[in-house]
Scaffold this motif. Structure first.
Motif, PDB file in Angstrom:
ATOM      1  N   ASP A 229       0.619  -1.388  -0.038  1.00 25.21           N
ATOM      2  CA  ASP A 229      -0.146   0.078  -0.033  1.00 25.21           C
ATOM      3  C   ASP A 229       0.913   1.137   0.085  1.00 25.21           C
ATOM      4  O   ASP A 229       0.150   2.482   0.209  1.00 25.21           O
ATOM      5  CB  ASP A 229      -0.730   0.160   1.138  1.00 25.21           C
ATOM      6  CG  ASP A 229      -0.450   0.023   2.549  1.00 25.21           C
ATOM      7  OD1 ASP A 229       0.931  -0.342   2.590  1.00 25.21           O
ATOM      8  OD2 ASP A 229      -0.879   0.256   3.610  1.00 25.21           O
ATOM      9  N   GLN A 230       2.150   1.093  -0.097  1.00 24.48           N
ATOM     10  CA  GLN A 230       2.976   2.248  -0.017  1.00 24.48           C
ATOM     11  C   GLN A 230       4.263   2.276  -1.073  1.00 24.48           C
ATOM     12  O   GLN A 230       4.850   3.319  -1.350  1.00 24.48           O
ATOM     13  CB  GLN A 230       3.707   2.525   1.441  1.00 24.48           C
ATOM     14  CG  GLN A 230       2.778   2.781   2.481  1.00 24.48           C
ATOM     15  CD  GLN A 230       3.521   2.989   3.864  1.00 24.48           C
ATOM     16  OE1 GLN A 230       4.118   2.034   4.053  1.00 24.48           O
ATOM     17  NE2 GLN A 230       3.566   4.146   4.398  1.00 24.48           N
ATOM     18  N   TYR A 231       4.372   1.083  -1.431  1.00 21.61           N
ATOM     19  CA  TYR A 231       5.449   1.258  -2.363  1.00 21.61           C
ATOM     20  C   TYR A 231       5.647   1.927  -3.542  1.00 21.61           C
ATOM     21  O   TYR A 231       6.608   2.694  -3.934  1.00 21.61           O
ATOM     22  CB  TYR A 231       6.052  -0.271  -2.927  1.00 21.61           C
ATOM     23  CG  TYR A 231       5.224  -0.792  -4.176  1.00 21.61           C
ATOM     24  CD1 TYR A 231       5.762  -0.718  -5.346  1.00 21.61           C
ATOM     25  CD2 TYR A 231       3.930  -1.358  -4.103  1.00 21.61           C
ATOM     26  CE1 TYR A 231       5.067  -1.274  -6.372  1.00 21.61           C
ATOM     27  CE2 TYR A 231       3.330  -1.538  -5.148  1.00 21.61           C
ATOM     28  CZ  TYR A 231       3.652  -1.780  -6.293  1.00 21.61           C
ATOM     29  OH  TYR A 231       3.231  -1.886  -7.388  1.00 21.61           O
ATOM     30  N   ALA A 232       4.584   2.019  -4.181  1.00 23.75           N
ATOM     31  CA  ALA A 232       4.197   2.769  -5.746  1.00 23.75           C
ATOM     32  C   ALA A 232       4.438   4.344  -5.039  1.00 23.75           C
ATOM     33  O   ALA A 232       5.475   4.922  -5.755  1.00 23.75           O
ATOM     34  CB  ALA A 232       2.921   2.785  -6.103  1.00 23.75           C
ATOM     35  N   GLU A 233       4.100   4.919  -4.119  1.00 18.34           N
ATOM     36  CA  GLU A 233       4.220   6.443  -3.890  1.00 18.34           C
ATOM     37  C   GLU A 233       5.875   6.437  -3.397  1.00 18.34           C
ATOM     38  O   GLU A 233       6.347   7.559  -3.702  1.00 18.34           O
ATOM     39  CB  GLU A 233       3.322   6.721  -2.670  1.00 18.34           C
ATOM     40  CG  GLU A 233       3.371   8.287  -2.350  1.00 18.34           C
ATOM     41  CD  GLU A 233       2.280   8.521  -1.206  1.00 18.34           C
ATOM     42  OE1 GLU A 233       2.090   9.687  -0.971  1.00 18.34           O
ATOM     43  OE2 GLU A 233       1.568   7.740  -0.851  1.00 18.34           O
ATOM     44  N   ILE A 234       6.466   5.673  -2.561  1.00 19.77           N
ATOM     45  CA  ILE A 234       7.704   5.844  -2.175  1.00 19.77           C
ATOM     46  C   ILE A 234       8.669   5.742  -3.559  1.00 19.77           C
ATOM     47  O   ILE A 234       9.577   6.526  -3.676  1.00 19.77           O
ATOM     48  CB  ILE A 234       8.317   4.469  -1.288  1.00 19.77           C
ATOM     49  CG1 ILE A 234       7.555   4.778  -0.195  1.00 19.77           C
ATOM     50  CG2 ILE A 234       9.741   4.738  -1.495  1.00 19.77           C
ATOM     51  CD1 ILE A 234       7.732   3.405   1.100  1.00 19.77           C
ATOM     52  N   ILE A 235       8.651   4.763  -4.441  1.00 24.93           N
ATOM     53  CA  ILE A 235       9.248   4.790  -5.661  1.00 24.93           C
ATOM     54  C   ILE A 235       9.164   6.059  -6.348  1.00 24.93           C
ATOM     55  O   ILE A 235       9.931   6.551  -6.950  1.00 24.93           O
ATOM     56  CB  ILE A 235       8.754   3.485  -6.574  1.00 24.93           C
ATOM     57  CG1 ILE A 235       9.196   2.342  -5.950  1.00 24.93           C
ATOM     58  CG2 ILE A 235       9.140   3.752  -8.094  1.00 24.93           C
ATOM     59  CD1 ILE A 235       8.662   1.089  -6.853  1.00 24.93           C
ATOM     60  N   ASP A 236       7.744   6.664  -6.375  1.00 17.29           N
ATOM     61  CA  ASP A 236       7.686   7.915  -7.071  1.00 17.29           C
ATOM     62  C   ASP A 236       8.498   9.186  -6.447  1.00 17.29           C
ATOM     63  O   ASP A 236       8.972  10.048  -7.243  1.00 17.29           O
ATOM     64  CB  ASP A 236       5.992   8.213  -7.197  1.00 17.29           C
ATOM     65  CG  ASP A 236       5.283   7.399  -8.099  1.00 17.29           C
ATOM     66  OD1 ASP A 236       5.738   6.809  -9.025  1.00 17.29           O
ATOM     67  OD2 ASP A 236       3.953   7.422  -7.916  1.00 17.29           O
ATOM     68  N   THR A 237       8.565   8.852  -5.258  1.00 22.35           N
ATOM     69  CA  THR A 237       9.204  10.253  -4.409  1.00 22.35           C
ATOM     70  C   THR A 237      10.655  10.135  -4.389  1.00 22.35           C
ATOM     71  O   THR A 237      11.368  11.060  -4.586  1.00 22.35           O
ATOM     72  CB  THR A 237       8.818  10.040  -3.094  1.00 22.35           C
ATOM     73  OG1 THR A 237       7.585  10.080  -2.726  1.00 22.35           O
ATOM     74  CG2 THR A 237       9.308  10.996  -1.841  1.00 22.35           C
ATOM     75  N   VAL A 238      11.300   8.941  -4.268  1.00 26.55           N
ATOM     76  CA  VAL A 238      12.671   8.636  -4.286  1.00 26.55           C
ATOM     77  C   VAL A 238      13.402   8.445  -5.409  1.00 26.55           C
ATOM     78  O   VAL A 238      14.554   8.241  -5.484  1.00 26.55           O
ATOM     79  CB  VAL A 238      13.123   7.807  -3.076  1.00 26.55           C
ATOM     80  CG1 VAL A 238      12.380   8.171  -1.707  1.00 26.55           C
ATOM     81  CG2 VAL A 238      12.759   6.484  -3.480  1.00 26.55           C
ATOM     82  N   GLY A 239      12.744   8.143  -6.638  1.00 26.12           N
ATOM     83  CA  GLY A 239      13.497   7.592  -8.109  1.00 26.12           C
ATOM     84  C   GLY A 239      14.417   8.686  -8.457  1.00 26.12           C
ATOM     85  O   GLY A 239      14.232   9.785  -8.002  1.00 26.12           O
ATOM     86  N   ASN A 240      15.154   8.235  -9.203  1.00 28.15           N
ATOM     87  CA  ASN A 240      16.183   9.014 -10.010  1.00 28.15           C
ATOM     88  C   ASN A 240      17.090   9.901  -9.324  1.00 28.15           C
ATOM     89  O   ASN A 240      17.106  11.371  -9.557  1.00 28.15           O
ATOM     90  CB  ASN A 240      15.218   9.893 -11.168  1.00 28.15           C
ATOM     91  CG  ASN A 240      14.375   8.930 -12.077  1.00 28.15           C
ATOM     92  OD1 ASN A 240      15.221   8.031 -12.772  1.00 28.15           O
ATOM     93  ND2 ASN A 240      13.115   8.964 -11.933  1.00 28.15           N
ATOM     94  N   GLY A 241      17.847   9.565  -8.547  1.00 34.22           N
ATOM     95  CA  GLY A 241      19.091  10.258  -8.104  1.00 34.22           C
ATOM     96  C   GLY A 241      18.956  10.684  -6.532  1.00 34.22           C
ATOM     97  O   GLY A 241      19.487  11.597  -6.229  1.00 34.22           O
ATOM     98  N   THR A 242      18.320   9.925  -5.837  1.00 38.24           N
ATOM     99  CA  THR A 242      18.426  10.245  -4.184  1.00 38.24           C
ATOM    100  C   THR A 242      19.234   9.193  -3.630  1.00 38.24           C
ATOM    101  O   THR A 242      19.516   8.134  -4.015  1.00 38.24           O
ATOM    102  CB  THR A 242      16.853  10.198  -3.711  1.00 38.24           C
ATOM    103  OG1 THR A 242      16.424   8.814  -3.554  1.00 38.24           O
ATOM    104  CG2 THR A 242      16.006  11.095  -4.445  1.00 38.24           C
TER     105      THR A 242
END
Length: 272
Positions: A229-242
């Motif tokens: 219930d959280q993984y998609a939002e976390i991926i959206d937030t931290v992706g591409n260079g964090t």
């Protein structure tokens, strides 16, 4: 020249921090303008000259104070994130920032595998707004341990988690659905992550319900698996260079990204 021991460095930091609290505005302006200023001396009323700590010691104390302030403002101690883990994670963040490996989001993800899987041991921190964006469960590798991860590996097919610093990359859709690639930057500890397909993804065995039924989370093949219930939002937030830091108890672990001198100079020069 022999390097000072850890105990000596801690004692010096404590003394310098106490002094820094009294002269913090002066220290900040001094080192933002002249980071390599010479040691300062003052004369007491009795005419006795007392030398203050060196410029480097004051810089170190200023950096340490900033980290303690950030730790306090984020209020993560109450959530179980220990200061020594936070300190390592932020030090690595500034080292990676110095090498221009990170984007401009100022996000830091910390996973502490010293904590059991039954506890929320993943934090996504916004260092700019001083907010905890996510605090949630995360699974470790099948062969790293049962409820607590005690074994770590960089080897393919080890089915273990890998310690150290990562830089997130792009997402893709694989056998676990949406997944986030992780580039391990600690040579010998996690730099096989891309080859091993160690990624962030969702898993139904990462949930409070699974814990109630089994006494622990399920385990991955080495990936930091997240709640569905959280993984998609976390991926959206931290992706591409964090920055992601995965902590665990392994006395052999070391990292060039734990260089405090680089971290404090980056903090001072960027005024982050």
């Amino acid at each position: 020249m022999e390097k000072p021991s850890v105990t000596q460095r801690k004692r010096l930091k404590i003394r310098a921090r106490r002094l820094t609290r009294r002269v913090l505005p002066f220290v900040a302006s001094l080192f933002m303008a002249t980071p390599l200023a010479a040691p300062v001396a003052r004369t007491s009323a009795a005419g006795m000259e007392t030398k203050m700590p060196s410029a480097k010691a004051l810089q170190s104390a200023f950096f340490d104070q900033r980290l303690h302030d950030l730790y306090r403002d984020l209020q993560v101690e109450q959530q179980g994130l220990r200061y020594e883990v936070f300190e390592k994670a932020v030090t690595g963040y500034f080292n990676l920032k110095n090498e221009n490996k990170l984007n401009d989001k100022q996000l830091l993800t910390v996973i502490d595998f010293d904590l059991p899987s039954t506890e929320k041991r993943l934090w996504v921190l916004d260092l700019a707004s001083k907010q905890v964006v996510f605090h949630t469960l995360v699974a470790h590798g099948h062969n790293s341990g049962e409820n607590v991860a005690t074994n770590f590996s960089n080897e393919n097919e080890s089915n273990m988690s890998s310690l150290g610093f990562y830089v997130t990359q792009a997402e893709y859709v694989g056998k676990h659905g949406r997944s986030l690639k992780l580039n391990g930057v600690d040579e010998g500890y996690n730099d096989n992550a891309l080859m091993r397909s160690v990624v962030m993804h969702g898993a139904d065995y990462v949930s409070e319900e699974f814990i109630k039924q089994n006494g622990r989370l399920g385990r991955s093949l080495g990936c930091p698996a997240l709640p569905m219930d959280q993984y998609a939002e976390i991926i959206d937030t931290v992706g591409n260079g964090t920055c992601l830091f995965l902590n665990g108890s392994d006395t052999s672990y070391s990292s060039k990204y734990l260089n405090e001198d680089v971290a404090m100079n980056t903090l001072l020069t960027t005024n982050s």
